[in-house]
Scaffold this motif. Structure first.
Motif, PDB file in Angstrom:
ATOM      1  N   SER A 112       0.812  -1.082  -0.028  1.00  0.00           N
ATOM      2  CA  SER A 112       0.160   0.082  -0.047  1.00  0.00           C
ATOM      3  C   SER A 112       0.883   1.149   0.080  1.00  0.00           C
ATOM      4  CB  SER A 112      -0.728   0.141   1.223  1.00  0.00           C
ATOM      5  OG  SER A 112      -0.226   0.110   2.510  1.00  0.00           O
ATOM      6  N   PRO A 121       0.977   3.779   2.440  1.00  0.00           N
ATOM      7  CA  PRO A 121       1.480   3.744   3.572  1.00  0.00           C
ATOM      8  C   PRO A 121       2.669   3.172   3.700  1.00  0.00           C
ATOM      9  CG  PRO A 121      -0.795   4.007   3.676  1.00  0.00           C
ATOM     10  CD  PRO A 121      -0.668   3.518   2.417  1.00  0.00           C
ATOM     11  N   GLU A 122       2.684   1.803   3.316  1.00  0.00           N
ATOM     12  CA  GLU A 122       3.828   0.653   3.583  1.00  0.00           C
ATOM     13  C   GLU A 122       5.031   1.354   2.627  1.00  0.00           C
ATOM     14  OE1 GLU A 122       0.730  -3.037   4.207  1.00  0.00           O
ATOM     15  OE2 GLU A 122       1.686  -2.802   2.326  1.00  0.00           O
ATOM     16  N   GLN A 130       8.201   5.315  15.137  1.00  0.00           N
ATOM     17  CA  GLN A 130       6.888   5.557  14.546  1.00  0.00           C
ATOM     18  C   GLN A 130       6.534   6.782  14.476  1.00  0.00           C
ATOM     19  OE1 GLN A 130       5.325   0.794  14.947  1.00  0.00           O
ATOM     20  NE2 GLN A 130       3.878   2.601  15.307  1.00  0.00           N
ATOM     21  N   GLY A 136       5.484   9.525  11.526  1.00  0.00           N
ATOM     22  CA  GLY A 136       4.362  10.381  11.412  1.00  0.00           C
ATOM     23  C   GLY A 136       4.423  11.762  11.014  1.00  0.00           C
ATOM     24  N   MET A 186       1.474  11.479   8.093  1.00  0.00           N
ATOM     25  CA  MET A 186       0.581  10.223   8.007  1.00  0.00           C
ATOM     26  C   MET A 186       0.104  10.219   9.694  1.00  0.00           C
ATOM     27  SD  MET A 186       1.696   7.170   5.660  1.00  0.00           S
ATOM     28  CE  MET A 186       3.026   6.870   6.445  1.00  0.00           C
ATOM     29  N   ASP A 187      -1.091   9.905   9.830  1.00  0.00           N
ATOM     30  CA  ASP A 187      -1.571   9.808  11.435  1.00  0.00           C
ATOM     31  C   ASP A 187      -0.899   8.444  11.972  1.00  0.00           C
ATOM     32  OD1 ASP A 187      -3.835   7.474  11.332  1.00  0.00           O
ATOM     33  OD2 ASP A 187      -4.232   8.745   9.598  1.00  0.00           O
ATOM     34  N   VAL A 205      -2.261   5.748  13.418  1.00  0.00           N
ATOM     35  CA  VAL A 205      -3.068   4.830  13.179  1.00  0.00           C
ATOM     36  C   VAL A 205      -2.573   4.160  12.009  1.00  0.00           C
ATOM     37  CG1 VAL A 205      -4.934   3.672  12.866  1.00  0.00           C
ATOM     38  CG2 VAL A 205      -4.851   4.971  14.574  1.00  0.00           C
ATOM     39  N   THR A 206      -2.201   5.017  10.915  1.00  0.00           N
ATOM     40  CA  THR A 206      -2.023   4.665   9.573  1.00  0.00           C
ATOM     41  C   THR A 206      -0.506   4.009   9.581  1.00  0.00           C
ATOM     42  OG1 THR A 206      -3.586   6.151   8.360  1.00  0.00           O
ATOM     43  CG2 THR A 206      -1.413   5.537   7.305  1.00  0.00           C
ATOM     44  N   VAL A 207       0.395   4.728  10.254  1.00  0.00           N
ATOM     45  CA  VAL A 207       1.753   4.333  10.572  1.00  0.00           C
ATOM     46  C   VAL A 207       1.825   2.925  11.288  1.00  0.00           C
ATOM     47  CG1 VAL A 207       4.244   4.839  11.689  1.00  0.00           C
ATOM     48  CG2 VAL A 207       2.523   6.857  10.313  1.00  0.00           C
ATOM     49  N   ARG A 209      -0.606   0.638  11.626  1.00  0.00           N
ATOM     50  CA  ARG A 209      -0.882  -0.436  10.547  1.00  0.00           C
ATOM     51  C   ARG A 209       0.088  -0.781   9.633  1.00  0.00           C
ATOM     52  NH1 ARG A 209      -7.032   1.761  10.228  1.00  0.00           N
ATOM     53  NH2 ARG A 209      -7.724   0.477  12.312  1.00  0.00           N
ATOM     54  N   ALA A 210       0.538   0.187   9.201  1.00  0.00           N
ATOM     55  CA  ALA A 210       1.626  -0.146   8.060  1.00  0.00           C
ATOM     56  C   ALA A 210       2.663  -1.022   8.554  1.00  0.00           C
ATOM     57  CB  ALA A 210       2.178   1.071   7.266  1.00  0.00           C
TER      58      ALA A 210
END
Length: 147
Positions: free
Chosen positions: A36, A38-39, A54, A58, A63-64, A66-68, A70-71
């Motif tokens: 993805s 973000p990944e 992390q 961010g 990036m927020d 949560v996105t960081v 999850r990636a």
């Protein structure tokens, strides 16, 4: 007082253009590497930094959390990234690419540069340099608005 015309509103144009470019890149990275956006951003940032938290990712990518998170979890689960305690701040962790992650970055980076080359091929190098400079100045102005 002038009326707002969305199509001429520069923040809207920036958003639409950014989404179009990101979508084109996302299709390529997903099709070729199963990543993805973000990944991919995490892989690229960690490749440049060597080790990074992390929180720092961010802040750098906007990036927020949560996105960081999850990636990072997805990349750790795929064996592309290691996550270890941060000796200077026990509340955070450091991310680093594994050898598989470094190999992936080495395979993706030329594709990313080729996408950029194709995207900006219709423009003179001077235009691209001026555009890049303006983007940096817009970023600085937006950060100044945050306080």
């Amino acid at each position: 007082m002038p009326s707002l015309e969305l199509d001429a509103f520069i923040p809207y144009r920036l958003s639409v253009t950014s989404n179009l470019v990101s979508d084109a890149i996302a299709r390529t990275y997903d099709a070729l590497f199963g990543l993805s956006i973000p990944e991919w951003r995490l892989v690229a940032v960690v490749a440049e930094a060597g080790e990074i938290t992390q929180q720092a990712i961010g802040a750098r990518t906007r990036m927020d959390k949560v996105t960081v998170s999850r990636a990072a979890i997805a990349l750790v689960e795929r064996g592309l990234m290691d996550r270890r305690g941060n000796p200077s701040d026990r509340r955070s962790h450091l991310l680093a690419l594994t050898q598989a992650g470094r190999d992936l970055h080495a395979a993706i980076a030329p594709k990313a540069l080729e996408l950029e080359r194709r995207l900006f091929a219709p423009f003179d190098p001077e235009e691209v340099a001026a555009f890049t400079d303006m983007l940096r100045r817009i970023e600085a102005a937006a950060l100044a608005l945050e306080g």
